[in-house]
Motif scaffolding. Structure first.
Motif, PDB file in Angstrom:
ATOM      1  N   ASP A   1       0.817  -1.204   0.000  1.00 34.48           N
ATOM      2  CA  ASP A   1       0.000   0.000   0.000  1.00 34.48           C
ATOM      3  C   ASP A   1       0.857   1.264   0.000  1.00 34.48           C
ATOM      4  N   SER A   2       0.204   2.405  -0.207  1.00 33.85           N
ATOM      5  CA  SER A   2       0.896   3.685  -0.105  1.00 33.85           C
ATOM      6  C   SER A   2       1.347   3.858   1.344  1.00 33.85           C
ATOM      7  N   SER A   3       2.458   4.567   1.542  1.00 34.32           N
ATOM      8  CA  SER A   3       3.021   4.552   2.885  1.00 34.32           C
ATOM      9  C   SER A   3       3.916   5.737   3.218  1.00 34.32           C
ATOM     10  N   GLY A   4       4.176   6.620   2.266  1.00 32.38           N
ATOM     11  CA  GLY A   4       5.140   7.692   2.550  1.00 32.38           C
ATOM     12  C   GLY A   4       6.496   7.089   2.868  1.00 32.38           C
ATOM     13  N   TRP A   5       7.189   7.658   3.841  1.00 27.46           N
ATOM     14  CA  TRP A   5       8.516   7.151   4.208  1.00 27.46           C
ATOM     15  C   TRP A   5       8.445   5.800   4.898  1.00 27.46           C
ATOM     16  N   LEU A   6       7.267   5.375   5.304  1.00 28.09           N
ATOM     17  CA  LEU A   6       7.156   4.088   5.962  1.00 28.09           C
ATOM     18  C   LEU A   6       7.317   2.924   4.995  1.00 28.09           C
ATOM     19  N   TYR A   7       7.554   3.222   3.718  1.00 21.96           N
ATOM     20  CA  TYR A   7       7.766   2.113   2.786  1.00 21.96           C
ATOM     21  C   TYR A   7       9.069   1.386   3.091  1.00 21.96           C
ATOM     22  N   THR A   8       9.870   1.903   4.015  1.00 22.76           N
ATOM     23  CA  THR A   8      11.042   1.138   4.454  1.00 22.76           C
ATOM     24  C   THR A   8      10.586  -0.160   5.135  1.00 22.76           C
ATOM     25  N   TYR A   9       9.402  -0.121   5.767  1.00 19.58           N
ATOM     26  CA  TYR A   9       8.851  -1.358   6.334  1.00 19.58           C
ATOM     27  C   TYR A   9       8.475  -2.327   5.218  1.00 19.58           C
ATOM     28  N   HIS A  10       7.923  -1.799   4.140  1.00 17.44           N
ATOM     29  CA  HIS A  10       7.619  -2.643   2.977  1.00 17.44           C
ATOM     30  C   HIS A  10       8.897  -3.285   2.456  1.00 17.44           C
ATOM     31  N   LEU A  11       9.985  -2.513   2.462  1.00 16.88           N
ATOM     32  CA  LEU A  11      11.262  -3.056   1.988  1.00 16.88           C
ATOM     33  C   LEU A  11      11.720  -4.216   2.871  1.00 16.88           C
ATOM     34  N   GLY A  12      11.439  -4.146   4.158  1.00 15.34           N
ATOM     35  CA  GLY A  12      11.765  -5.259   5.060  1.00 15.34           C
ATOM     36  C   GLY A  12      10.988  -6.513   4.695  1.00 15.34           C
ATOM     37  N   VAL A  13       9.704  -6.347   4.415  1.00 10.72           N
ATOM     38  CA  VAL A  13       8.875  -7.475   3.993  1.00 10.72           C
ATOM     39  C   VAL A  13       9.387  -8.012   2.651  1.00 10.72           C
ATOM     40  N   ALA A  14       9.710  -7.092   1.732  1.00 14.55           N
ATOM     41  CA  ALA A  14      10.204  -7.495   0.407  1.00 14.55           C
ATOM     42  C   ALA A  14      11.516  -8.262   0.523  1.00 14.55           C
ATOM     43  N   TYR A  15      12.396  -7.820   1.413  1.00 13.69           N
ATOM     44  CA  TYR A  15      13.670  -8.521   1.615  1.00 13.69           C
ATOM     45  C   TYR A  15      13.408  -9.953   2.076  1.00 13.69           C
ATOM     46  N   CYS A  16      12.492 -10.094   3.021  1.00 16.65           N
ATOM     47  CA  CYS A  16      12.153 -11.426   3.522  1.00 16.65           C
ATOM     48  C   CYS A  16      11.573 -12.286   2.406  1.00 16.65           C
ATOM     49  N   LEU A  17      10.658 -11.722   1.625  1.00 20.66           N
ATOM     50  CA  LEU A  17      10.081 -12.465   0.497  1.00 20.66           C
ATOM     51  C   LEU A  17      11.167 -12.877  -0.493  1.00 20.66           C
ATOM     52  N   GLN A  18      12.042 -11.924  -0.828  1.00 16.80           N
ATOM     53  CA  GLN A  18      13.070 -12.188  -1.830  1.00 16.80           C
ATOM     54  C   GLN A  18      14.012 -13.300  -1.391  1.00 16.80           C
ATOM     55  N   HIS A  19      14.369 -13.332  -0.107  1.00 17.04           N
ATOM     56  CA  HIS A  19      15.357 -14.305   0.352  1.00 17.04           C
ATOM     57  C   HIS A  19      14.759 -15.600   0.875  1.00 17.04           C
ATOM     58  N   GLN A  20      13.521 -15.569   1.309  1.00 21.99           N
ATOM     59  CA  GLN A  20      12.928 -16.777   1.870  1.00 21.99           C
ATOM     60  C   GLN A  20      11.987 -17.504   0.916  1.00 21.99           C
TER      61      GLN A  20
END
Length: 162
Positions: free
Chosen positions: A29-48
């Motif tokens: 979703d839209s998130s402003g600067w909180l998309y860094t949390y999305h990046l954390g989820v994306a990192y987990c998805l990408q590696h796991q």
């Protein structure tokens, strides 16, 4: 205004694109600067999940959807960007943007230029949905309506949609 309403009715009557069987779509979703949390989820998805590959007999695949900051994250996953490198870049932009939020736009453009490679639009076609808000003026009154883009004609088009 009648033209606008007629256009909305026509769009509503068109069927929504249907994902193929076995497709799993992750939405950010839209998130402003909180998309860094999305990046954390994306990192987990990408590696796991995404990096493990799938057995030949499996018929599932992945798609990604997002708006605003979530669109950048979804595009990164759809085009195989290294999420750790992207997150590092974004976090390093924090100091520059901390007291001037208008600097977020140039930083996002720089991230797109640096990480979205040539030919990425072909990877994104059919696997990435970017959710937009189209604003049109009718008799000096703004009308807002949703729009979804999932086909990208070029790398420039892919970057422009974000």
């Amino acid at each position: 205004m009648e033209e606008f309403l007629k256009e909305l009715e026509e769009e509503a009557s068109q069927p929504e694109p249907v994902d193929p069987p076995g497709r799993i779509t992750f939405s950010f979703d839209s998130s402003g600067w909180l998309y860094t949390y999305h990046l954390g989820v994306a990192y987990c998805l990408q590696h796991q999940l995404l990096s493990r590959g799938k057995p030949a007999e499996e018929s599932w695949d992945f798609a990604f959807s997002g708006s605003s900051g979530g669109a950048l994250v979804a595009a990164a996953l759809a085009t195989n960007v290294d999420i750790y490198e992207l997150a590092t870049f974004v976090i390093n932009c924090h100091e520059e943007c901390q007291y001037n939020p208008w600097r977020m736009f140039p930083c996002t453009e720089e991230a797109l230029h640096k990480f979205i490679s040539r030919g990425a639009h072909t990877l994104a076609n059919g696997r990435l949905r970017v959710l937009l808000t189209r604003i049109q003026l009718f008799s000096m009154k703004p009308a807002m309506r949703p729009e979804t883009v999932s086909n990208f004609a070029s790398i420039h088009h892919l970057k422009q949609v974000h």
